[in-house]
Design an enzyme around this catalytic site. Sequence first.
Site, mmCIF file in Angstrom:
data_model
loop_
_atom_site.group_PDB
_atom_site.id
_atom_site.type_symbol
_atom_site.label_atom_id
_atom_site.label_comp_id
_atom_site.label_asym_id
_atom_site.label_seq_id
_atom_site.Cartn_x
_atom_site.Cartn_y
_atom_site.Cartn_z
ATOM 1 N N TYR A 73 15.905 30.622 7.064
ATOM 2 C CA TYR A 73 14.709 31.265 7.621
ATOM 3 C C TYR A 73 14.736 31.237 9.151
ATOM 4 O O TYR A 73 15.171 30.248 9.757
ATOM 5 C CB TYR A 73 13.455 30.493 7.198
ATOM 6 C CG TYR A 73 13.006 30.702 5.782
ATOM 7 C CD1 TYR A 73 12.659 31.962 5.303
ATOM 8 C CD2 TYR A 73 12.878 29.608 4.929
ATOM 9 C CE1 TYR A 73 12.223 32.135 4.001
ATOM 10 C CE2 TYR A 73 12.439 29.767 3.624
ATOM 11 C CZ TYR A 73 12.109 31.041 3.162
ATOM 12 O OH TYR A 73 11.672 31.212 1.884
ATOM 13 N N LYS A 111 0.851 -1.203 0.000
ATOM 14 C CA LYS A 111 0.000 0.000 0.000
ATOM 15 C C LYS A 111 0.887 1.254 0.000
ATOM 16 O O LYS A 111 2.096 1.158 0.211
ATOM 17 C CB LYS A 111 -0.956 -0.018 1.197
ATOM 18 C CG LYS A 111 -0.301 -0.029 2.559
ATOM 19 C CD LYS A 111 -1.312 -0.437 3.613
ATOM 20 C CE LYS A 111 -0.669 -0.632 4.954
ATOM 21 N NZ LYS A 111 -0.969 0.393 5.925
HETATM 22 C C1 LIG Z 1 -3.952 -4.490 8.106
HETATM 23 C C2 LIG Z 1 -2.477 -4.381 7.901
HETATM 24 N N1 LIG Z 1 -1.750 -5.492 7.766
HETATM 25 C C3 LIG Z 1 -0.400 -5.452 7.577
HETATM 26 C C4 LIG Z 1 0.267 -4.236 7.560
HETATM 27 C C5 LIG Z 1 1.764 -4.215 7.406
HETATM 28 O O1 LIG Z 1 2.347 -3.759 8.594
HETATM 29 P P1 LIG Z 1 3.933 -3.563 8.727
HETATM 30 O O2 LIG Z 1 4.298 -2.529 7.746
HETATM 31 O O3 LIG Z 1 4.117 -3.123 10.129
HETATM 32 O O4 LIG Z 1 4.552 -4.885 8.415
HETATM 33 C C6 LIG Z 1 -0.451 -3.062 7.719
HETATM 34 C C7 LIG Z 1 0.258 -1.782 7.721
HETATM 35 O O5 LIG Z 1 -0.066 -0.800 8.312
HETATM 36 C C8 LIG Z 1 -1.857 -3.125 7.883
HETATM 37 O O6 LIG Z 1 -2.600 -2.011 8.034
#
Ligand SMILES: Cc1ncc(COP(=O)(O)O)c(C=O)c1O
Length: 394
Positions: free
Chosen positions: A284, A63
């Site tokens: 700045y 993601k």
């Molecule tokens: C539902 C879910 N599963 C897995 C993950 C992966 O987590 P990580 O990046 O801590 O391995 C996330 C990340 O936020 C998540 O929201």
Amino acid sequence: MADAMRVAMNDAVNRSAAKTVTGWPVSEAAAGAILTIDLGAIRENYRRLKARLGGVACAGVVKANGYGLGAAQVAAALTREGCDIFFVALLAEGIALRKAIGTGPDIYVLNGLPPGSEPEAMAAGLCAVINSGAQLKAWRAAAQRYNRPLDAVIHIDTGMHRLWLSPEEAHLLAAERGRLRGLRLALLMSHLVVSEEPNNPINGEQLSRFRNFVRTMPGAPASLANSSGIFLGPDYHFDLLRPGAALYGINPTPGRPNPMLTTVTLRARVLQVRRIDALQTVGYGAAWRSARPSRVATIALGYADGYFRTLINRTHVHLAGHKVPVIGRISMDLVTIDVTDVPEADSQPGALVEVLGPHLSADDLAEHARTNAYEVMTALGRRYARLYHDGATA
Ligand SMILES: Cc1ncc(COP(=O)(O)O)c(C=O)c1O
């Protein structure tokens, strides 16, 4: 401005607006900073995680554009390691990823589907994560309307209280399996709240709530653990692991040595080097003042590139083997560093300073910026020239 000139300028603007800019395919020379992404290291991190799992399946969480590194490139690299399940957050991310990697791997949409978007998700062959009774109803209705069984993931809450089916709703599903008619139960899942703290009792509480639920739905595969959850031990592994962070080199075991490889290097160009007297301020807000006659280099990087303003006077970069302090406020496009102690030959305009990489990890930079490495990675800017390498890494 003369009217004729204004008309000509508007025409030029309109002509260029008609062009579709699809990315930022700049050369190294044209960019202010260069982000190098080591897909070989990401593949090695996947293998390292797999080695801990005794044969349990391992997905890839890609993601937020693969935590900033490029979901399409990361997923393609992981596919080479046999990874065939990917998690994205948004339907839009799922559709884009499907286009990029083609049919074959499963793609799960963690945030669930927005109402009415079910046909789009079906067309892209995506699997919906069901976070509410309404989403369940809509996904079932789509399965009926198109007379096609659809994959569904049931996401139940065990303590996060974010997106979820409540335990009561989930138990109702278990008691009345007819509520899932038309759907193929691809996975039961929940998400850990404090997996990076192995001694926190919340982990055990979530585990036992999840176990109780999984028992009510025999035969369905289950998934609880993210990156740090993998390191809590086999009790947390179930049938599928969902690492994101560890794949990208973020330490899944904070406070202990990082078992993962670094996957990114960010280098920014020195634009100019100037001498200043003692007691001069830089940047700045006059937030840094020289204690001695100094040499100040200005580099092509700023908060518009994801280099946080909270790094003010709190971090450093590396230049030709020297640790160089970042001084003064971070501007939108510029950062100033104190190169007084770096030989002049090594600190000329055009030199590249390492902002992130083997000498300073995303975890380190995050600590300096008072955030976490997830935010550092996902904020990585869109203006960098991006170089992908996929060599063998061990
Ligand atoms: C539902 C879910 N599963 C897995 C993950 C992966 O987590 P990580 O990046 O801590 O391995 C996330 C990340 O936020 C998540 O929201």
